[in-house]
Enzyme design. Structure first.
Site, PDB file in Angstrom:
ATOM      1  N   HIS A 109      20.794   7.564  50.285  1.00 52.46           N
ATOM      2  CA  HIS A 109      21.910   6.359  50.216  1.00 52.46           C
ATOM      3  C   HIS A 109      21.825   5.670  51.535  1.00 52.46           C
ATOM      4  O   HIS A 109      21.974   4.590  51.588  1.00 52.46           O
ATOM      5  CB  HIS A 109      23.085   6.650  49.728  1.00 52.46           C
ATOM      6  CG  HIS A 109      23.102   7.580  48.150  1.00 52.46           C
ATOM      7  ND1 HIS A 109      23.885   8.274  47.893  1.00 52.46           N
ATOM      8  CD2 HIS A 109      22.090   7.551  47.355  1.00 52.46           C
ATOM      9  CE1 HIS A 109      23.759   8.716  46.622  1.00 52.46           C
ATOM     10  NE2 HIS A 109      22.520   8.368  46.308  1.00 52.46           N
ATOM     11  N   ASP A 149      18.357   4.506  45.236  1.00 56.47           N
ATOM     12  CA  ASP A 149      17.899   5.750  45.672  1.00 56.47           C
ATOM     13  C   ASP A 149      16.189   5.477  45.935  1.00 56.47           C
ATOM     14  O   ASP A 149      15.739   5.841  46.992  1.00 56.47           O
ATOM     15  CB  ASP A 149      17.766   6.937  44.296  1.00 56.47           C
ATOM     16  CG  ASP A 149      19.140   7.549  44.237  1.00 56.47           C
ATOM     17  OD1 ASP A 149      19.782   7.379  45.064  1.00 56.47           O
ATOM     18  OD2 ASP A 149      19.393   8.165  43.312  1.00 56.47           O
ATOM     19  N   HIS A 198      13.409  10.819  42.892  1.00 59.59           N
ATOM     20  CA  HIS A 198      13.226  11.217  44.410  1.00 59.59           C
ATOM     21  C   HIS A 198      11.921  11.742  44.326  1.00 59.59           C
ATOM     22  O   HIS A 198      11.040  11.587  45.351  1.00 59.59           O
ATOM     23  CB  HIS A 198      14.334  12.267  45.070  1.00 59.59           C
ATOM     24  CG  HIS A 198      15.662  11.538  44.887  1.00 59.59           C
ATOM     25  ND1 HIS A 198      16.259  10.418  45.577  1.00 59.59           N
ATOM     26  CD2 HIS A 198      16.739  12.050  44.455  1.00 59.59           C
ATOM     27  CE1 HIS A 198      17.408  10.333  45.238  1.00 59.59           C
ATOM     28  NE2 HIS A 198      17.737  11.484  44.554  1.00 59.59           N
ATOM     29  N   HIS A 243      21.900   2.307  40.656  1.00 54.98           N
ATOM     30  CA  HIS A 243      21.794   3.396  41.315  1.00 54.98           C
ATOM     31  C   HIS A 243      20.359   3.996  41.727  1.00 54.98           C
ATOM     32  O   HIS A 243      20.149   4.456  42.812  1.00 54.98           O
ATOM     33  CB  HIS A 243      22.890   4.522  41.107  1.00 54.98           C
ATOM     34  CG  HIS A 243      23.002   5.690  42.211  1.00 54.98           C
ATOM     35  ND1 HIS A 243      23.626   5.613  43.379  1.00 54.98           N
ATOM     36  CD2 HIS A 243      22.304   6.787  42.272  1.00 54.98           C
ATOM     37  CE1 HIS A 243      23.516   6.657  44.086  1.00 54.98           C
ATOM     38  NE2 HIS A 243      22.675   7.436  43.387  1.00 54.98           N
TER      39      HIS A 243
HETATM   40 ZN   LIG Z   1      21.623   8.773  44.676  1.00 59.17          ZN
END
Ligand SMILES: [Zn+2]
Length: 306
Positions: free
Chosen positions: A81, A242, A265, A238
């Site tokens: 973040h 990321d 991720h 969100h």
């Molecule tokens: Zn996150």
């Protein structure tokens, strides 16, 4: 001074909080850094070998959050973040000092990082920024998850979709042009989890600092956070935050078109490893104002790139 020159924060930014996963208190300082430093982390609780570069090949874990490590085993977790905030606000160089092994989670979004960076302001150097231009289409698949990046004219476009069995989250998709769009909804969107996964995370020794203060918790057809959602597509927004943060581990801003379905991720990191495993997949350009074909890029876009 050109807006296409490298920027750092004007003054030291101090932030206190707790780590989402380790649950420990942490003090972090974002400090100005010289041109061509890039983003660099320093673990001030360690005496030696305490510098950690947020690089694509330094990612030691990308499960639930992004963790980077140096060759001496020093690591920092949940950097995504903060990295997304640095990317979006155009901070090219900064030293991030931190007295523990996890970036504070704050409210689960990048809001506070962005607010503080904007309030503090930036110092513009006399060196031009560098940008990675994607030259070939690269695709990475894992089961039903896919991610790809391909050449684009001048912007970084992110097209992201999530598909959840939970009907409250359901299918969400959003597309942003990182250098042109208002990213407020992206910065403000919080991390989220399913209520039934909390026990699993705690058993894995994760989410020890997790609470309704720093994550959206979805239970069946509703969320447990009294204040509700911050925006209609908060879940996928969100994931875009990321993704921006994870992309910034490439070291520079990127020109390309990224499309992701159900990634996270790990997938973003696998894609970047594939991109950077072959020099022909990308080129690095120095953006000097005199090199820019003004007939084709308007000034507004230039400002948003820098
Ligand atoms: Zn996150």
């Amino acid at each position: 001074m050109s807006v296409l020159n490298q920027k750092t924060v004007k003054e030291v930014i101090k932030i206190d909080g707790v780590g989402l996963h380790n649950g420990k208190k942490v003090h972090m300082e974002i400090k100005p850094a010289e041109p061509n430093t890039g983003i660099l982390f320093k673990r001030t609780d360690l005496q030696n070998n305490n510098l950690i570069v947020p690089g694509v090949f330094n990612v030691s874990s990308a499960v639930f959050c992004t963790t980077i490590s140096n060759n001496f085993g020093a690591s920092i977790s949940t950097i995504e973040h903060l990295m997304g905030a640095l990317y979006g606000t155009g901070i090219d160089n900064a030293l991030i000092e931190i007295d523990n092994d996890e970036v504070p989670i704050l409210d689960g979004s990048a809001k506070l990082f962005v607010d503080k960076i904007i309030k503090t302001g930036t110092t513009i150097s006399d060196l031009p920024i560098k940008i990675i231009k994607i030259e070939n289409k690269i695709l990475f698949k894992e089961g039903n998850k896919t991610i790809s990046i391909e050449p684009n004219k001048i912007s970084l476009d992110i097209d992201f979709e999530i598909k959840y069995e939970n009907s409250f989250i359901g299918n969400q998709r959003n597309q942003v042009k990182v250098y042109e769009d208002d990213l407020l909804d992206i910065y403000n969107s919080r991390t989220f989890c399913l209520y039934e996964d909390i026990e699993k995370l705690k058993n894995m020794n994760l989410a020890k600092g997790g609470s309704l203060e720093n994550a959206i918790v979805v239970k069946d057809e509703k969320i447990l956070n009294k204040e509700g959602l911050r925006n209609e597509k908060e879940f996928v927004n969100h994931k875009i935050l990321d993704c921006m943060g994870d992309l910034y581990l490439s070291g520079f801003k990127i020109i390309g078109k990224l499309v992701c379905s159900q990634g996270g991720h790990k997938l973003t990191n696998q894609l970047l490893r594939k991109v950077f495993s072959d020099d022909s997949n990308f080129s690095i350009i120095e953006v000097k104002e005199k090199n820019i074909p003004h007939s084709y890029i308007n000034k507004n876009i230039l400002e948003s790139i820098a």
